[in-house]
Design a protein around this motif. Sequence first.
Motif, PDB file in Angstrom:
ATOM      1  N   GLY A 147      53.895 -95.456   1.603  1.00 37.85           N
ATOM      2  CA  GLY A 147      54.253 -96.832   1.915  1.00 37.85           C
ATOM      3  C   GLY A 147      55.747 -97.112   1.903  1.00 37.85           C
ATOM      4  N   GLN A 148      56.544 -96.158   1.470  1.00 38.16           N
ATOM      5  CA  GLN A 148      57.993 -96.336   1.445  1.00 38.16           C
ATOM      6  C   GLN A 148      58.577 -96.028   2.824  1.00 38.16           C
ATOM      7  OE1 GLN A 148      59.834 -97.463  -1.289  1.00 38.16           O
ATOM      8  NE2 GLN A 148      57.745 -97.874  -1.967  1.00 38.16           N
ATOM      9  N   PRO A 149      59.715 -96.651   3.151  1.00 40.97           N
ATOM     10  CA  PRO A 149      60.331 -96.367   4.459  1.00 40.97           C
ATOM     11  C   PRO A 149      60.997 -94.989   4.476  1.00 40.97           C
ATOM     12  CG  PRO A 149      61.716 -97.853   3.189  1.00 40.97           C
ATOM     13  CD  PRO A 149      60.451 -97.661   2.401  1.00 40.97           C
ATOM     14  N   ILE A 150      61.167 -94.464   5.664  1.00 38.52           N
ATOM     15  CA  ILE A 150      61.896 -93.206   5.836  1.00 38.52           C
ATOM     16  C   ILE A 150      63.351 -93.479   5.481  1.00 38.52           C
ATOM     17  CG2 ILE A 150      62.736 -91.579   7.589  1.00 38.52           C
ATOM     18  CD1 ILE A 150      59.964 -92.027   8.959  1.00 38.52           C
ATOM     19  N   TYR A 151      63.939 -92.586   4.699  1.00 42.32           N
ATOM     20  CA  TYR A 151      65.319 -92.799   4.256  1.00 42.32           C
ATOM     21  C   TYR A 151      66.243 -91.634   4.604  1.00 42.32           C
ATOM     22  CZ  TYR A 151      64.622 -89.417   0.529  1.00 42.32           C
ATOM     23  OH  TYR A 151      64.380 -88.260  -0.162  1.00 42.32           O
ATOM     24  N   HIS A 152      65.683 -90.518   5.100  1.00 41.34           N
ATOM     25  CA  HIS A 152      66.527 -89.343   5.327  1.00 41.34           C
ATOM     26  C   HIS A 152      65.981 -88.522   6.482  1.00 41.34           C
ATOM     27  CE1 HIS A 152      69.609 -86.530   4.138  1.00 41.34           C
ATOM     28  NE2 HIS A 152      68.739 -85.540   3.967  1.00 41.34           N
ATOM     29  N   VAL A 153      66.893 -87.881   7.236  1.00 37.73           N
ATOM     30  CA  VAL A 153      66.513 -87.035   8.364  1.00 37.73           C
ATOM     31  C   VAL A 153      67.419 -85.809   8.387  1.00 37.73           C
ATOM     32  CG1 VAL A 153      68.038 -88.252  10.015  1.00 37.73           C
ATOM     33  CG2 VAL A 153      66.031 -86.999  10.863  1.00 37.73           C
ATOM     34  N   GLY A 154      66.863 -84.699   8.859  1.00 38.49           N
ATOM     35  CA  GLY A 154      67.627 -83.470   9.023  1.00 38.49           C
ATOM     36  C   GLY A 154      67.121 -82.707  10.229  1.00 38.49           C
ATOM     37  N   ILE A 155      67.746 -81.577  10.509  1.00 47.16           N
ATOM     38  CA  ILE A 155      67.381 -80.741  11.647  1.00 47.16           C
ATOM     39  C   ILE A 155      66.785 -79.441  11.110  1.00 47.16           C
ATOM     40  CG2 ILE A 155      68.194 -79.532  13.706  1.00 47.16           C
ATOM     41  CD1 ILE A 155      70.572 -81.546  13.731  1.00 47.16           C
ATOM     42  N   TYR A 156      65.552 -79.167  11.493  1.00 44.71           N
ATOM     43  CA  TYR A 156      64.890 -77.950  11.042  1.00 44.71           C
ATOM     44  C   TYR A 156      65.542 -76.732  11.689  1.00 44.71           C
ATOM     45  CZ  TYR A 156      61.318 -74.598   9.778  1.00 44.71           C
ATOM     46  OH  TYR A 156      60.674 -73.503   9.259  1.00 44.71           O
ATOM     47  N   LEU A 157      65.770 -75.693  10.880  1.00 48.01           N
ATOM     48  CA  LEU A 157      66.348 -74.448  11.385  1.00 48.01           C
ATOM     49  C   LEU A 157      65.242 -73.417  11.560  1.00 48.01           C
ATOM     50  CD1 LEU A 157      69.542 -74.431   9.146  1.00 48.01           C
ATOM     51  CD2 LEU A 157      69.384 -74.993  11.582  1.00 48.01           C
ATOM     52  N   LYS A 158      64.827 -72.802  10.496  1.00 44.93           N
ATOM     53  CA  LYS A 158      63.686 -71.888  10.436  1.00 44.93           C
ATOM     54  C   LYS A 158      63.604 -71.373   9.023  1.00 44.93           C
ATOM     55  CE  LYS A 158      63.882 -68.168  12.919  1.00 44.93           C
ATOM     56  NZ  LYS A 158      64.096 -67.114  13.901  1.00 44.93           N
ATOM     57  N   ASP A 159      62.627 -70.562   8.729  1.00 44.64           N
ATOM     58  CA  ASP A 159      62.445 -70.002   7.382  1.00 44.64           C
ATOM     59  C   ASP A 159      62.345 -71.101   6.320  1.00 44.64           C
ATOM     60  OD1 ASP A 159      62.774 -67.507   8.607  1.00 44.64           O
ATOM     61  OD2 ASP A 159      64.908 -67.419   8.137  1.00 44.64           O
ATOM     62  N   GLY A 160      61.825 -72.280   6.708  1.00 50.99           N
ATOM     63  CA  GLY A 160      61.675 -73.374   5.750  1.00 50.99           C
ATOM     64  C   GLY A 160      62.975 -74.075   5.404  1.00 50.99           C
ATOM     65  N   LYS A 161      64.034 -73.870   6.193  1.00 49.97           N
ATOM     66  CA  LYS A 161      65.332 -74.473   5.892  1.00 49.97           C
ATOM     67  C   LYS A 161      65.715 -75.487   6.952  1.00 49.97           C
ATOM     68  CE  LYS A 161      66.880 -70.663   3.111  1.00 49.97           C
ATOM     69  NZ  LYS A 161      67.862 -69.622   2.885  1.00 49.97           N
TER      70      LYS A 161
END
Length: 194
Positions: A147-161
């Motif tokens: 129920g909380q708003p999205i607060y952060h975004v990133g760019i997926y690389l690979k290997d879970g990073k």
Amino acid sequence: MKNTFLCCLAAVSLALSFFFDYAPNTRPAGSPAMAEASLFALPEGGSDDFRDSLNVGYYSQALGIRADYEDNASLLRTITEWLGTPYRFGSNSKSGTDCSGFVTRVFKEVYGISLVHSSRSMFNNVQHVAKTEMKTGDLVFFRRGPGQPIYHVGIYLKDGKFAHSATNGGVMVSSLEQPYYHRNFYAAGRVNVE
């Protein structure tokens, strides 16, 4: 002292490799064609993409992932260039950037795509993909609980990073398995880059 010298020598070698766009044709007539092969030679109509593919190993090491030549070298190069940029709320320059500013600038530089400078708006304008289906270049979104708003975004690389601009360190690469990000991961999304 010896390690410092070797590191400097390696850095100079890498820097010099960027200054060579082609190898001169010094092959004597009648010599085998293999003599023309050069690390610095670009194929006919060559571009920065080819040069980037030669540097995938460097990007791989800088980002802490196992990149290969099929990965988007331009994306990896651009993210590598942003590493260490300090966090600055509401900004999107190399003197300081927040998470969505970093993502918008990378997508503009790599794909020529203008994204909205808001992690929530980005989430509403991507094709949602399962965590198990994420690919290099997908966006990863975080929230602090149901129920909380999205607060952060990133760019997926690979290997879970993934690459992102964090308030406690600026642009960096983190793992989705770190307890904080594992707990707050919400969804992944794909931007249509074609």
